[in-house]
Design a protein around this motif. Structure first.
Motif, PDB file in Angstrom:
ATOM      1  N   ILE A 189       9.152   3.632 -61.011  1.00 21.22           N
ATOM      2  CA  ILE A 189       9.319   4.392 -59.782  1.00 21.22           C
ATOM      3  C   ILE A 189       8.691   5.762 -60.003  1.00 21.22           C
ATOM      4  CG2 ILE A 189      11.417   3.153 -59.148  1.00 21.22           C
ATOM      5  CD1 ILE A 189      13.030   5.624 -60.003  1.00 21.22           C
ATOM      6  N   PRO A 190       8.212   6.428 -58.947  1.00 18.91           N
ATOM      7  CA  PRO A 190       7.528   7.720 -59.099  1.00 18.91           C
ATOM      8  C   PRO A 190       8.408   8.764 -59.771  1.00 18.91           C
ATOM      9  CG  PRO A 190       7.198   6.823 -56.893  1.00 18.91           C
ATOM     10  CD  PRO A 190       8.219   5.951 -57.547  1.00 18.91           C
ATOM     11  N   VAL A 191       7.778   9.695 -60.448  1.00 15.90           N
ATOM     12  CA  VAL A 191       8.516  10.739 -61.167  1.00 15.90           C
ATOM     13  C   VAL A 191       9.384  11.557 -60.214  1.00 15.90           C
ATOM     14  CG1 VAL A 191       8.279  12.843 -62.539  1.00 15.90           C
ATOM     15  CG2 VAL A 191       6.829  10.876 -63.034  1.00 15.90           C
ATOM     16  N   THR A 192       8.864  11.840 -59.013  1.00 15.15           N
ATOM     17  CA  THR A 192       9.664  12.620 -58.065  1.00 15.15           C
ATOM     18  C   THR A 192      10.901  11.852 -57.608  1.00 15.15           C
ATOM     19  OG1 THR A 192       8.108  11.855 -56.356  1.00 15.15           O
ATOM     20  CG2 THR A 192       7.808  14.092 -57.213  1.00 15.15           C
ATOM     21  N   LEU A 193      10.813  10.526 -57.572  1.00 14.59           N
ATOM     22  CA  LEU A 193      11.978   9.714 -57.243  1.00 14.59           C
ATOM     23  C   LEU A 193      12.938   9.651 -58.439  1.00 14.59           C
ATOM     24  CD1 LEU A 193      13.489   7.967 -55.248  1.00 14.59           C
ATOM     25  CD2 LEU A 193      12.046   6.021 -55.906  1.00 14.59           C
ATOM     26  N   GLN A 194      12.393   9.650 -59.643  1.00 16.17           N
ATOM     27  CA  GLN A 194      13.239   9.737 -60.834  1.00 16.17           C
ATOM     28  C   GLN A 194      14.056  11.031 -60.824  1.00 16.17           C
ATOM     29  OE1 GLN A 194      11.178   9.035 -64.577  1.00 16.17           O
ATOM     30  NE2 GLN A 194       9.740   7.627 -63.609  1.00 16.17           N
ATOM     31  N   GLN A 195      13.403  12.125 -60.436  1.00 15.96           N
ATOM     32  CA  GLN A 195      14.105  13.400 -60.386  1.00 15.96           C
ATOM     33  C   GLN A 195      15.216  13.382 -59.341  1.00 15.96           C
ATOM     34  OE1 GLN A 195      13.511  16.368 -62.468  1.00 15.96           O
ATOM     35  NE2 GLN A 195      15.596  16.457 -61.626  1.00 15.96           N
ATOM     36  N   LEU A 196      14.947  12.777 -58.198  1.00 23.85           N
ATOM     37  CA  LEU A 196      15.974  12.669 -57.160  1.00 23.85           C
ATOM     38  C   LEU A 196      17.153  11.840 -57.667  1.00 23.85           C
ATOM     39  CD1 LEU A 196      16.970  13.193 -54.305  1.00 23.85           C
ATOM     40  CD2 LEU A 196      15.591  11.245 -53.523  1.00 23.85           C
ATOM     41  N   LEU A 197      16.870  10.775 -58.403  1.00 25.12           N
ATOM     42  CA  LEU A 197      17.926   9.952 -59.001  1.00 25.12           C
ATOM     43  C   LEU A 197      18.825  10.803 -59.900  1.00 25.12           C
ATOM     44  CD1 LEU A 197      17.317   6.517 -60.778  1.00 25.12           C
ATOM     45  CD2 LEU A 197      18.616   8.305 -61.890  1.00 25.12           C
ATOM     46  N   LEU A 198      18.205  11.614 -60.762  1.00 25.39           N
ATOM     47  CA  LEU A 198      18.977  12.476 -61.656  1.00 25.39           C
ATOM     48  C   LEU A 198      19.774  13.520 -60.876  1.00 25.39           C
ATOM     49  CD1 LEU A 198      16.324  13.084 -64.463  1.00 25.39           C
ATOM     50  CD2 LEU A 198      18.318  11.576 -64.565  1.00 25.39           C
ATOM     51  N   ASN A 199      19.180  14.036 -59.811  1.00 28.77           N
ATOM     52  CA  ASN A 199      19.868  15.032 -58.990  1.00 28.77           C
ATOM     53  C   ASN A 199      21.122  14.447 -58.330  1.00 28.77           C
ATOM     54  OD1 ASN A 199      17.843  16.791 -59.692  1.00 28.77           O
ATOM     55  ND2 ASN A 199      16.771  16.682 -57.735  1.00 28.77           N
TER      56      ASN A 199
END
Length: 450
Positions: free
Chosen positions: A53-63
């Motif tokens: 999955i895109p890195v920006t979506l990975q960041q949203l997951l962590l958020n």
């Protein structure tokens, strides 16, 4: 109630902290067979697990993990006896208090080192469970998301398995700590985004009209929002993770979570009244939690878990995938006989095409030792021979030998790495709770027609 280790993701493995040089593989040449990608020579694997999955979506997951679990500012929707019924409105603590992550993680590590799973999970406070999810579930969710995306793509391609009218269930055995729930939500978001982008492109091309001289005169791309199949996640665990699950479930639909231009919050958008399915968003995603010991389940309870209405009849809301993520080895360790029986009972209930996904620690971390001890022989004693059984061997023996003809293995890899992009994702939730890479073994099976 069975032993506390039967359904929970237990302890962080030491193998997650070191690279194994043996993991380096020779280049493989992919070839096509039917609709699936076959990778040779790795045991005729029928799925390409390289999806991410895109890195920006990975960041949203962590958020989502941070916003849901770190402090008491955001504790979920109001209860029914409150004045409001708005699911987007939350109760806030008058004095927001952040978890003491360092102390909680030290406590957890002590319990896990001593294999005191009652204190770590079954009898743990919600704060301790939240700390566990922040420390280990978030990183695992990043690793799981790509695997789930690859498998969901295969399920979507199977004719008749993914229903466009009913709910399609994923049952996550040992999924209470939230990694599977958020990883599935992120993978589903990514697949829906890909579908919507493709449909928008097609609509844009179809909507362009030309005048007689060949000049563009209008574009009409207005259309109704795409309707997607519904995916519902059932997380079952022997410990009470309901508070953690409720927080995460509500937060995946919260627009207040920090996002990006590419992937703004919420992780999944909420649309009231979508087909009148309570708790389901416009991406067709819903979550429920069941506190149960799968090794002691009655036949009726197991049917309910797998969303079967009556014997011999599959309901319109059917299970399309069952997952055992860092759980199966603990089940076998608890009772080999009960775990084998559970797998065979589940086999008899699942419909053809259903996928069983098993992820666990690799190598010796998933080897069961049986026969240790001494046996009395007359006046003397003799040591019982100790035998070691790799979890993969027990799994294959149960599904491919005992249940012969009912399963096919479509992917198997004894050691695989997921590595985070440390320079592009951030996750600051306290000392001792940083992200880690994950090494794991993965085995995927598909139910055959009886």
């Amino acid at each position: 109630m069975g032993p506390p280790r039967s359904n929970t993701t237990k302890k962080p493995s030491k193998d997650q902290h070191a690279c194994d040089k043996k993991d380096k593989k020779k280049p493989q040449q992919p070839v096509r067979r039917g609709k699936l990608l076959l990778t040779e020579p790795a045991e005729t694997n029928l799925i390409n697990l390289s999806a991410t999955i895109p890195v920006t979506l990975q960041q949203l997951l962590l958020n989502v993990f941070r916003a849901a679990l770190l402090d008491d500012t955001y504790v979920g929707p109001r209860s029914a006896n409150n004045a409001t019924t708005d699911p987007n409105e939350s109760v806030t603590s008058p004095e927001p208090r952040e978890l003491d992550i360092k102390t909680l993680i030290q406590t957890l590590k002590s319990h896990l080192y001593n294999r005191d799973f009652d204190s770590a999970f079954t009898d743990a406070s919600e704060e301790l469970l939240r700390a566990y999810a922040l420390r280990w579930s978030a990183a695992r969710a990043l690793g799981y998301a790509g695997v789930f995306k690859s498998v969901l793509k295969v399920l979507l391609k199977q004719d008749g398995l993914i229903s466009s009218t009913g709910s399609n269930y994923v049952v996550c055995i040992g999924g209470g700590a939230g990694a599977e729930i958020i990883a599935l939500a992120a993978a589903w978001r990514d697949l829906i985004d890909e579908t919507d982008r493709g449909e928008m492109l097609s609509a844009g091309v179809a909507g362009v009209s030309l005048d007689e001289s060949g000049g563009q005169v209008s574009t009409d791309t207005a259309s109704k929002p795409a309707r997607h199949p519904a995916l519902s996640v059932t997380a079952v665990d022997i410990a009470d993770w309901s508070g953690v699950v409720d927080r995460l479930t509500h937060t995946i639909r919260s627009p207040a979570v920090p996002g990006s231009k590419s992937h703004p919050a919420p992780l999944l958008r909420l649309e009231k009244g979508r087909d009148e399915r309570e708790g389901e968003d416009d991406a067709g995603f819903a979550v429920r939690f069941s506190r149960s010991d799968v090794l002691s389940m009655s036949e009726d309870d197991l049917r309910d878990l797998l969303h079967l209405e009556t014997p011999g009849k599959v309901s319109s809301n059917s299970t399309v995938m069952v997952t055992l993520m860092f759980t199966l080895n603990e089940l076998f360790s608890t009772s080999m006989a009960k775990t084998t029986a559970f797998l065979l009972r589940t086999t008899d209930l699942l419909q053809p095409g259903t996928v069983l996904l098993v992820v666990d620690s690799p190598g010796s971390y998933s080897t069961l030792k049986l026969g240790k001890g001494k046996a009395q022989e007359g006046a003397g004693s003799s040591t019982i021979q100790e035998r070691q059984y790799p979890m993969k061997f027990l799994l294959d023996h149960t599904l491919l030998s005992v249940a012969e003809g009912k399963w096919e293995r479509i992917y198997s890899q004894d050691s695989r790495w997921w590595r985070r992009d440390a320079s592009r994702v951030g996750y600051d939730v306290g000392e001792g709770s940083g992200l880690e890479d994950m090494r794991y073994q993965v085995h995927i099976y598909r139910r055959l027609a009886a």
